[in-house]
Design an enzyme around this catalytic site. Structure first.
Site, PDB file in Angstrom:
ATOM      1  N   ASP A 167     -10.151   3.314   1.623  1.00  9.94           N
ATOM      2  CA  ASP A 167     -10.431   2.697   3.056  1.00  9.94           C
ATOM      3  C   ASP A 167     -11.025   4.054   3.874  1.00  9.94           C
ATOM      4  OD1 ASP A 167      -9.194   0.579   2.872  1.00  9.94           O
ATOM      5  OD2 ASP A 167      -7.312   1.090   3.308  1.00  9.94           O
ATOM      6  N   GLY A 216     -15.689  -4.396  10.990  1.00  9.58           N
ATOM      7  CA  GLY A 216     -14.990  -4.071  10.150  1.00  9.58           C
ATOM      8  C   GLY A 216     -15.479  -4.471   8.872  1.00  9.58           C
ATOM      9  N   ASN A 268      -4.877   2.239  -1.902  1.00 12.15           N
ATOM     10  CA  ASN A 268      -5.567   0.955  -1.835  1.00 12.15           C
ATOM     11  C   ASN A 268      -6.209   0.585  -3.324  1.00 12.15           C
ATOM     12  OD1 ASN A 268      -7.826   2.346  -1.535  1.00 12.15           O
ATOM     13  ND2 ASN A 268      -8.726   0.709  -0.222  1.00 12.15           N
ATOM     14  N   GLY A 273      -3.713   1.995  17.602  1.00 11.62           N
ATOM     15  CA  GLY A 273      -2.891   1.692  16.436  1.00 11.62           C
ATOM     16  C   GLY A 273      -2.511   2.876  15.920  1.00 11.62           C
ATOM     17  N   ALA A 274      -1.301   2.876  15.041  1.00 14.52           N
ATOM     18  CA  ALA A 274      -0.743   3.945  14.290  1.00 14.52           C
ATOM     19  C   ALA A 274      -0.414   3.571  12.929  1.00 14.52           C
ATOM     20  CB  ALA A 274       0.033   4.974  14.934  1.00 14.52           C
ATOM     21  N   GLY A 294      -1.405   1.599   8.928  1.00 13.46           N
ATOM     22  CA  GLY A 294      -1.900   2.009   7.692  1.00 13.46           C
ATOM     23  C   GLY A 294      -3.365   2.067   7.751  1.00 13.46           C
ATOM     24  N   ALA A 295      -3.942   1.511   8.401  1.00 12.83           N
ATOM     25  CA  ALA A 295      -5.352   1.528   8.462  1.00 12.83           C
ATOM     26  C   ALA A 295      -5.639   2.650   9.654  1.00 12.83           C
ATOM     27  CB  ALA A 295      -6.386   0.504   9.248  1.00 12.83           C
ATOM     28  N   LYS A 341       0.890  -1.136   0.161  1.00 15.79           N
ATOM     29  CA  LYS A 341       0.179   0.117   0.032  1.00 15.79           C
ATOM     30  C   LYS A 341       0.722   1.194   0.063  1.00 15.79           C
ATOM     31  CE  LYS A 341      -4.239  -1.348   2.146  1.00 15.79           C
ATOM     32  NZ  LYS A 341      -5.244  -1.082   3.225  1.00 15.79           N
ATOM     33  N   TYR A 349     -12.329  -7.631  10.185  1.00 15.48           N
ATOM     34  CA  TYR A 349     -13.691  -8.333   9.764  1.00 15.48           C
ATOM     35  C   TYR A 349     -13.673 -10.015   9.891  1.00 15.48           C
ATOM     36  CZ  TYR A 349     -11.500  -8.341   5.278  1.00 15.48           C
ATOM     37  OH  TYR A 349     -10.612  -8.447   4.389  1.00 15.48           O
TER      38      TYR A 349
HETATM   39  P1  NAP Z   1      -0.267  -2.145  10.286  1.00 11.87           P
HETATM   40  O1  NAP Z   1       0.138  -1.111   9.162  1.00 11.87           O
HETATM   41  O2  NAP Z   1       0.645  -3.190  10.202  1.00 11.87           O
HETATM   42  O3  NAP Z   1      -0.414  -1.551  11.530  1.00 11.87           O
HETATM   43  C1  NAP Z   1      -0.778  -2.236  12.619  1.00 11.87           C
HETATM   44  C2  NAP Z   1      -0.960  -1.163  13.921  1.00 11.87           C
HETATM   45  O4  NAP Z   1      -1.436  -2.058  15.115  1.00 11.87           O
HETATM   46  C3  NAP Z   1       0.400  -0.634  14.331  1.00 11.87           C
HETATM   47  O5  NAP Z   1       0.382   0.367  14.822  1.00 11.87           O
HETATM   48  C4  NAP Z   1       0.950  -1.653  15.295  1.00 11.87           C
HETATM   49  O6  NAP Z   1       1.929  -1.245  16.233  1.00 11.87           O
HETATM   50  C5  NAP Z   1      -0.122  -2.118  15.993  1.00 11.87           C
HETATM   51  N1  NAP Z   1      -0.260  -3.495  16.732  1.00 11.87           N
HETATM   52  C6  NAP Z   1      -0.090  -4.530  16.039  1.00 11.87           C
HETATM   53  N2  NAP Z   1       0.109  -5.673  16.782  1.00 11.87           N
HETATM   54  C7  NAP Z   1      -0.177  -5.070  18.217  1.00 11.87           C
HETATM   55  C8  NAP Z   1      -0.347  -5.411  19.393  1.00 11.87           C
HETATM   56  N3  NAP Z   1       0.002  -6.849  19.799  1.00 11.87           N
HETATM   57  N4  NAP Z   1      -0.719  -4.541  20.498  1.00 11.87           N
HETATM   58  C9  NAP Z   1      -0.815  -3.380  20.122  1.00 11.87           C
HETATM   59  N5  NAP Z   1      -0.605  -2.857  19.019  1.00 11.87           N
HETATM   60  C10 NAP Z   1      -0.264  -3.706  17.872  1.00 11.87           C
HETATM   61  O7  NAP Z   1      -1.532  -2.760   9.679  1.00 11.87           O
HETATM   62  P2  NAP Z   1      -3.002  -2.189   8.942  1.00 11.87           P
HETATM   63  O8  NAP Z   1      -2.931  -2.314   7.593  1.00 11.87           O
HETATM   64  O9  NAP Z   1      -3.056  -0.799   9.700  1.00 11.87           O
HETATM   65  O10 NAP Z   1      -4.279  -2.946   9.658  1.00 11.87           O
HETATM   66  C11 NAP Z   1      -4.418  -3.146  10.959  1.00 11.87           C
HETATM   67  C12 NAP Z   1      -5.904  -3.743  11.021  1.00 11.87           C
HETATM   68  O11 NAP Z   1      -6.998  -3.127  10.350  1.00 11.87           O
HETATM   69  C13 NAP Z   1      -6.058  -5.284  10.613  1.00 11.87           C
HETATM   70  O12 NAP Z   1      -6.570  -5.990  11.513  1.00 11.87           O
HETATM   71  C14 NAP Z   1      -6.824  -5.281   9.193  1.00 11.87           C
HETATM   72  O13 NAP Z   1      -7.710  -6.297   9.655  1.00 11.87           O
HETATM   73  C15 NAP Z   1      -7.702  -3.968   9.601  1.00 11.87           C
HETATM   74  N6  NAP Z   1      -8.071  -3.287   8.234  1.00 11.87           N
HETATM   75  C16 NAP Z   1      -9.456  -3.506   7.891  1.00 11.87           C
HETATM   76  C17 NAP Z   1      -9.572  -2.912   6.783  1.00 11.87           C
HETATM   77  C18 NAP Z   1     -11.385  -3.067   6.428  1.00 11.87           C
HETATM   78  O14 NAP Z   1     -11.684  -2.705   5.277  1.00 11.87           O
HETATM   79  N7  NAP Z   1     -12.187  -3.542   7.255  1.00 11.87           N
HETATM   80  C19 NAP Z   1      -9.134  -2.396   6.012  1.00 11.87           C
HETATM   81  C20 NAP Z   1      -7.605  -2.338   6.161  1.00 11.87           C
HETATM   82  C21 NAP Z   1      -7.154  -2.578   7.377  1.00 11.87           C
HETATM   83  P3  NAP Z   1       3.449  -1.278  15.851  1.00 11.87           P
HETATM   84  O15 NAP Z   1       3.714  -0.318  14.635  1.00 11.87           O
HETATM   85  O16 NAP Z   1       4.187  -1.289  17.060  1.00 11.87           O
HETATM   86  O17 NAP Z   1       3.775  -2.716  15.298  1.00 11.87           O
END
Ligand code: NAP
Length: 506
Positions: free
Chosen positions: A333, A463, A317, A356-357, A359-360, A296, A442
């Protein structure tokens, strides 16, 4: 032409009874069927199957084309007998009603063509070459050898790690009639679907057991991708990511194209190397694509134009391929977040916590800030949380502070609680001081976090809402039409429910 139906159902079982059952099933779905005799457990089982097959009269169904295959181990099959025995089985299969037989070049090299005619009889010969390690450099030379061996049709199946290699395999089918071109491997799965469009005489799809890497099941090939109805005018879309096998997007997007009778197909591209995919856009005629983890951010560097909001979020995306080949990126998104939340709470002036910080979280934060909400960010890496909060003029909330704060909504944008770690939750029930909890996850639809919130009478949003909304927004960008959102929702929901049942979760 090999058979009336171009998607050839592959029937493969270890015992004669199951094989016959599969064959009967297969004939309901395709009039072209391959019988993998080499999958049967030894000579006696093959003979038993051929006896039952003769008695069944299944071969007498109108317009049926049956291909007998008894591939030896040295050519990647399961048959461990001699070449003489292999030929005897094929001859027996032809007598029993098969019209074609597939014989590998390795066996042909050891048996002169005239002798083959005598041994095997009148059947039509599909001469095949398989490359299970990698595609050979000189595919034309391979095709030349196969053509010289008295073939009625030739087949080249080659393992491809890159789309570029798979495209070369498909070119064989463009150059000559009666060629079966099969790029093998997960990375080129879309090319299996597109092979018929590229001129391959048939494409194989297993009824039950996959007999080669990266095969697509018969049902998926026919119903989801409609591989036999794709033509040179079909617009190709897809999702680019790693992994992509679990993505619900192909189900959701293809159903929408079908509902609106748009000649387009949406395929899962397992992409490790983004440049390889970008190189395949032109030869495959890709008109647009979704982008998911881990590409992404990287895709931004390859775009000709990008929506300013996607630039600010730092992630794309959705990509449109313009007719001049230029790539234009968007982030839906962002739209997904707004569509999931706006009908449920007034966002302007509300105070929303994002966990969280990544991509999402960035898409959520920009969407909420744009809608006039005050954004608070809580993430385990303080620097990342501070950078995101600054970008949206929000504030950082430390974890210990949470219990004494109140929010209009809390959004989980971490993967905590996602399948298979169903018992995890990013927050405890007592941390949920809010009116609404939105979990971007989701899988499952109802996470532990959402259950905790519901148990305290807090409104919950799955989600799935965001997923569907980002998908319908993509569809609209590509087609210029309003997406059939209800149909897409139903398709995604059904797929998730099937998955949950198969995992014993419902
Ligand atoms: P990402 O870029 O890897 O970011 C994940 C975030 O969660 C980071 O801030 C990470 O912290 C944090 N994190 C991971 N494991 C953790 C833990 N055990 N405890 C606390 N914080 C934690 O991933 P992303 O793309 O943002 O995706 C995150 C979620 O969004 C996924 O579950 C995905 O299913 C969901 N999502 C949903 C949609 C939708 O259409 N519904 C679309 C996109 C994403 P660090 O930086 O410290 O690793």
């Amino acid at each position: 032409m090999i058979g009336k139906d171009k998607i050839c159902a592959v029937v493969a079982a270890e015992d004669a009874r199951s094989m016959l059952h599969q064959l009967a099933d297969a004939l309901w779905q395709s009039r072209t069927v391959e019988l993998r005799l080499d999958w049967l457990a030894g000579d006696r089982e093959i003979e038993s199957f051929l006896r039952r097959f003769t008695a069944s009269r299944l071969h007498a169904k109108p317009d049926v084309t049956l291909i007998a295959t008894c591939r030896r181990r040295s050519a990647g099959g399961n048959y461990s007998g001699s070449i003489a025995k292999q030929l005897l089985h094929l001859a027996e299969a032809l007598r029993a009603g098969c019209t074609w037989y597939d014989l590998e070049i390795e066996s042909i090299r050891q048996c002169p063509a005239e002798l083959l005619d005598v041994l095997v009889g009148e059947g039509r010969r599909l001469v095949s070459a398989h490359f299970f390690q990698a595609a050979p450099r000189n595919l034309e030379r391979v095709a030349h050898e196969l053509n010289r061996s008295g073939a009625d049709a030739i087949k080249v199946a080659a393992q491809c790690e890159l789309l570029a290699d798979g495209v070369k395999v498909l070119r064989l089918a463009r150059a000559q009639r009666n060629v079966v071109a099969i790029p093998m491997g997960d990375a080129v799965l879309p090319l299996r679907v597109l092979a018929l469009r590229e001129g391959s005489a048939i494409s194989y799809a297993p009824l039950e057991n996959a007999t080669a890497p990266g095969q697509v099941s018969l049902k998926t090939m026919k119903n989801l991708y409609r591989a036999d109805r794709l033509d040179s005018r079909t617009r190709v879309y897809g999702i680019v990511g790693n992994p992509v096998a679990q993505s619900l997007s192909p189900v959701m997007q293809n159903v929408a194209f079908q509902a609106r009778r748009i000649n387009a197909v949406y395929l899962p591209f397992l992409v490790k190397n983004l440049r390889d995919f970008l190189g395949a856009i032109k030869p495959l005629g890709v008109a647009g694509f979704s982008v998911t983890i881990p590409h992404k951010q990287e895709i931004l560097r390859h775009l000709d134009e990008c929506d300013p909001l996607a630039v600010a979020i730092g992630a794309v995306n959705t990509v449109v391929v313009r007719t001049n080949g230029k790539l234009c990126g968007y982030n839906t998104d962002y739209v997904g977040v707004l569509r999931a939340l706006e009908p449920r709470i007034p966002l302007r002036g509300s105070r929303v916590l994002i966990l969280g910080a990544g991509g999402a979280a960035r898409a959520v934060a920009f969407a909420l800030a744009e809608a006039g909400a005050v954004v608070c960010v809580c993430a385990r890496r303080a620097k990342r949380a501070a950078a995101l909060a600054k970008a949206v003029h929000g504030q950082v909330i430390d974890r210990p502070q949470l219990r004494s704060e109140f929010f209009d909504a809390i959004v989980n944008a971490t993967p905590v609680g996602m399948y298979p770690r169903l018992q995890d939750s990013p927050l405890e029930a007592r941390d949920l001081n809010c009116r609404l909890v939105f979990d971007t996850i989701y899988r499952p639809r109802e996470t532990r976090l959402l259950r905790l919130a519901a148990s305290r009478g807090i409104q919950t949003v799955s989600g799935l809402e965001m997923f569907i909304a980002q998908g319908t927004a993509q569809w609209k960008i590509w087609t210029g039409q309003r997406a059939p959102a209800d149909i897409m929702r139903k398709a995604a929901l059904n797929a998730l429910q099937r998955e949950e049942r198969s995992q014993g979760r419902r």
